[in-house]
Motif scaffolding. Structure first.
Motif: not given
Lengths: 550, 419
Positions: B348, A479-480, A471, A232, B357, A476, B352, A225, A229, A120, A125, B341, B354, B345
């Motif tokens: 996350n 993403i949401w 973190r 990041r 893998w 984020l 820690s 989205f 990703v 991944y 990928y 989804i 979201f 959430i």
């Protein structure tokens, strides 16, 4: 190749148009068949259907194909399966170079050599994801614009062939005032929340057109989205680190101006009364909790010589599922170590020849004083090793800053010692003392002097250590937002259906055709209901004109 | 604790009501050709009875769910038993929703046995309430698991309708190459279902008989530095060992039909957790399932598909095709929300990140990719009908692998939901 794209109604269509944008008359090959019409995208020409595609057009055309999109999805799916065959590298504690071969033999070795052990994170990928993203953009743009154009200027009176080649069709002779019957049908359809447009004896009833935009809104969300990703992987976009904090200690969070303190760490287990029979006697954790305080450094932050000035900014009891959150910085409960560690020892100095004992003196493990006066003796701390090891050059060295195997090199001076002092290497932990053979290292002084701790009352142990995952993730919010947009699009597209009914009366013959993008069952029952209200009883199933349903 | 006892009773009631519902459905379809009656009226009457009984079953199932929740003070979706019973309940709910749209009660003929198998399968797992471990203690346990299961339940109904479609259209009298291939695959699908029933029956038969065998298995592991270390571990079997664990000695073994010693040894390359026991269980399931299948073939004197096919007469295949597609189309947004989804959430908050893998996460993504491919293919010509029905069947296999296979074969963060 010359293609006449002008319809008999006088409308000039784009190349690739299947159904005339104005009257709906089938064009080209569609004209020859009697099968129900292909109504995808209302038969409009997609943007990519050009007469002479150039190089960029060809790339665009490649990504605009739904077939290619499905292939990309399937390939990504298969690639994802490959990644779950063996455990991925990021979940390993062992060395990946040897793990796969030891655990899974030759197949494991091949797996590792092909790079499937980090599927991944691999370039291919990521490429697949980028290609899916491109396909999402191109497919959507290619279709949504022509579709929007076609749906926003629909003709009410459609070509008869268009109506009769729909999948839902009704045709019958009627008697009476044609306009009246048509407008009565229109009134009934309005009750089913259709928007009804009339043009003499022709009618167009339509509802839930917005659901046609659902897939495109979903795709916009997915693109956002995917971009989030991909972003990041830009350095600085996210932070992911672990800190170990002993109970009572304050630790700097590297790369930020924050410090975090572990005031108390607790781990609770279920008692046997709370457990079912099968689990009685097992240590089933109930709670891990770190009472944490977050400080911000306000002065002397990167100054080695002075203590930093800290200001408390937040305080939170961190448990699983409830991290400390402060301005985008999050601290999660990640693990703990309840093994006690030395915090301070109180050793004595023994003169082996006379048996005299001096001391004790207090040695703090992390921040020892640099010199001690013990009876007639003087100890100068020459150097300290938090995790003692013998380096490759034979010199003592330290492996880390954590006191896993602390050792202190003192220069001991006083009576019966050489002028200028003699070195003495001291290991507070008994186990390290034996492992590194303290006496052999200190020979010849070890025969005459010894530094040691008398009894456990002279040992101060620390509390448990908590491991916190710190973190920060700037991606984020995107993403949401992306996920929300995508979800809105899915709901629009799947829970509402775009339904249209075309109707015209020609010399006493009523012809009705209806189309929906999903759920023909519901479409037929709407038509049958409206016809029934107008006094024409039909079985919904009989409206089915055959053909494939989507 | 009274609530928990009551909830177990409600569960048993639900199970039997489902079974009766299924029997009544079979009467509805099978009795069509009985003499002295109007077939249409017969089907209508009995499918109505069957539907009402199934709804009562669902009511009992809901009672089980909520009393267990109240009694244990935690939502019963936290281990395999609780999750699978919840999935069975969700399939019933999805069936009722699809029924409300299409009014085809005969769909229950396939939705019910699926629920019965899943509920029975759930009972294979330990049924006690297990107090929550800290990582599960979150409101998202309620939200994520229930939504994901509901989405999967719609896929299950899509599968049921798809299989029904295949049994309706695959003609077992035809002898063309394509027809033969379709027949073979339909028959294989039915055979797999029989093997699953065989597995459940085997588990309960040996559990009823109290069968036990115990082995001491020696495991040699080589660490990073190439040092060998040996650990030994006791392995319990509840089925007679056709395959004993690799490199193990028998400590205790009940005899079974004169079998005193394990017959074979698990090959060394199967080195997952409890590989020997799993292999043994699979072999037993195949043996029992094949026996069941053989008996059914002897009684029917034809292939199962050929026996069921005539009863499907009169059901409109195009309706089935649409129901299958519609169930999946309804389930897809629910699945996206619940399994991806909400999962992100929660991940996350709890882990820690979201997305990490983890195999379960990847398989949820695979399921999602698969159904998105399905939904795109439905837009193309030629992908309706039989092809689409096969896709619905395969899709459900992927769903079940994500739910069960990942836990059994691949380990990961979701292992608490394991066996």
């Amino acid at each position: 190749m010359f293609q006449n794209t002008k319809c008999e109604c006088g409308h000039q269509n784009h190349i690739g148009t299947v159904l005339c944008e104005s009257c709906g008359k089938p064009l080209g090959e569609e004209l020859l068949s009697d099968e129900p019409l292909e109504m995808r995208y209302d038969g409009v020409a997609r943007r990519s259907q050009k007469a002479n595609p150039n190089f960029i057009d060809k790339i665009w055309n490649f990504f605009s194909s739904v077939k290619i999109a499905v292939y990309l999805i399937i390939i990504t799916l298969l690639a994802s399966i490959l990644g779950t065959i063996f455990r991925q590298e990021n979940l390993l504690n062992e060395d990946p170079a040897t793990y796969y071969e030891i655990q899974h033999g030759t197949i494991g070795k091949i797996y590792y050599m092909l790079g499937l052990s980090h599927t991944y994170e691999s370039w291919w990928y990521t490429t697949l994801l980028v290609m899916i993203g491109t396909s999402l953009v191109v497919c959507s743009l290619d279709r949504v614009l022509p579709l929007y154009r076609a749906l926003s200027k629909q003709q009410i009176r459609k070509h008869l062939r268009f109506i009769l080649r729909q999948k839902v069709v009704y045709q019958a002779q009627i008697s009476g005032d044609e306009t009246k019957i048509v407008s009565a049908l229109g009134e009934h359809l309005k009750k089913k929340r259709y928007r009804v447009h009339m043009d003499g004896t022709a009618l167009l009833a339509e509802k839930n057109r917005f659901s046609r935009w659902g897939p495109y809104i979903n795709h916009i969300g997915l693109i956002l989205f995917l971009l989030a990703v991909l972003a990041r992987s830009i350095p600085g976009f996210q932070m992911d680190m672990y800190v170990a904090v002993q109970q009572g200690q304050t630790v700097e969070i590297e790369g930020t101006s924050y410090y975090i303190k572990n005031e108390q760490f607790t781990v609770d287990y279920y008692t046997d009364d709370e457990l079912p029979d099968a689990l009685k006697g097992t240590a089933r954790a109930k709670l891990y909790e770190t009472k944490a305080v977050l400080y911000e450094c306000t002065a002397n932050c990167n100054n080695v010589t002075q203590e930093p000035v800290l200001k408390e900014v937040d305080r939170h009891d961190i448990v699983m599922n409830d991290p400390l959150i402060y301005e985008g910085l999050k601290a999660y409960q990640s693990g703990f170590d309840a093994t006690p560690r030395l915090e301070a020892v109180k050793p004595v100095i023994i003169n082996k020849e006379t048996g005299e004992e001096y001391g004790p003196f207090e040695l703090e493990i992390r921040n020892p004083k640099t010199s001690f006066e013990v009876g007639p003796y003087k100890l100068e701390l020459h150097s300290q090793f938090m995790e003692f090891a013998i380096g490759e050059n034979g010199e003592p060295t330290t492996l880390s800053r954590e006191p896993n195997a602390p050792a202190y090199l003192f220069i001991l001076s006083g009576p019966e010692l050489k002028a200028g002092g003699e070195p003495y290497l001291y290991f507070p932990n008994q186990i390290d003392k034996l492992q590194f053979n303290q006496d052999a290292l200190n020979r010849p002084i070890a025969d005459r002097f010894e530094i040691k701790v008398n009894g456990m009352e002279n040992v101060k142990l620390s509390g448990p250590t908590t491991y916190l995952n710190i973190r920060k993730d700037k991606a984020l919010p995107y993403i949401w937002i992306g996920a929300t947009i995508s979800m809105i699009g899915l709901i629009m597209g799947f829970y509402w259906h775009h339904r249209r009914i075309w109707l015209r009366v020609d010399r006493g013959e009523l012809s009705l055709g209806a189309h929906t993008n999903k759920n023909f069952y519901g479409m037929r029952s709407d038509v049958a209901w409206a016809l029934g209200k107008a006094g024409i009883e039909v079985d919904p199933k009989s409206l089915d004109n055959g053909g494939n349903k989507t | 604790m009274n609530y928990l006892e009551f909830s177990s009773d409600a569960f048993i009631a639900a199970f039997f009501l489902y079974c009766f519902g299924f029997i009544f459905y079979m009467i509805a379809i099978g009795g069509k050709k009985w003499s002295n009656r109007d077939p249409k009226a017969h089907v209508k009457r009995w499918s109505r009875i069957a539907f009402i009984v199934s709804i009562l079953g669902l009511a009992a199932h809901l009672t089980f769910f909520f009393t267990r929740w109240y009694g244990s003070k935690q939502i019963p979706t936290s281990n395999m038993y609780e999750f699978m019973t919840f999935l069975g309940m969700s399939i019933m709910i999805a069936f009722v929703i699809i029924f409300a749209i299409y009014r085809t009660p005969l769909l229950g003929m396939f939705a019910l046995p699926l629920t019965i198998i899943i509920v029975a399968y759930a009972s294979v797992f330990p049924q006690e309430v297990q107090p929550l471990i800290p990582s599960l203690n979150s409101i998202w346990l309620k939200i994520h698991v229930t939504t994901a299961a509901l989405g999967e339940a719609f896929f299950a109904v899509g599968f049921a309708a798809g299989l029904m479609y295949l049994l309706r259209v695959v003609d077992f009298k035809q002898t063309s190459q394509a027809a033969k291939r379709a027949q073979r695959w339909v028959e294989f699908t039915l055979y797999v279902l029989v093997v699953i029933i065989g597995f459940i029956l085997t588990v309960f038969a040996f559990r009823g008989a109290g069968y036990e065998a115990q082995f001491l298995q020696e495991k040699v592991t080589i660490d990073n530095r190439g040092q060998e270390s040996t650990t030994s571990e006791t392995v319990m079997y509840t089925m007679p060992p056709i395959f004993k664990p690799y490199n193990s000695i028998t400590q205790k073994m009940d005899s079974f039909l004169g079998m005193q010693e394990p017959l074979l040894e698990t090959p060394s390359w199967m080195n997952g957790v409890n590989a020997g026991r799993k292999l043994n269980t699979v072999v037993w399931s195949i043996i029992t399932g094949s026996l069941l299948y053989g008996i059914a073939r002897l009684l029917l004197r034809k292939r199962l598909g050929a026996a069921i096919h005539p009863y499907m007469d009169g059901i409109d295949p195009e309706d089935l095709d649409e129901i299958s597609y519609r169930a999946i189309a309804i389930g897809f947004p629910v699945f996206t929300l619940g399994a991806l989804i909400f999962a992100m959430i929660w991940a996350n908050i709890a882990w820690s990140r979201f997305w990490g893998w983890d195999p379960k996460e990847v398989w949820a993504l695979i399921t999602w990719l698969y159904y998105s491919a399905y939904l795109h293919l439905r837009l193309s010509r030629g992908w309706q009908g039989q092809r689409s029905a096969w896709l619905a069947v395969i899709g459900f296999v992927i769903v079940m692998f994500t739910l069960i296979g990942v836990n059994l074969i691949i380990s990961g963060l979701h292992s608490y939901a394991g066996v």
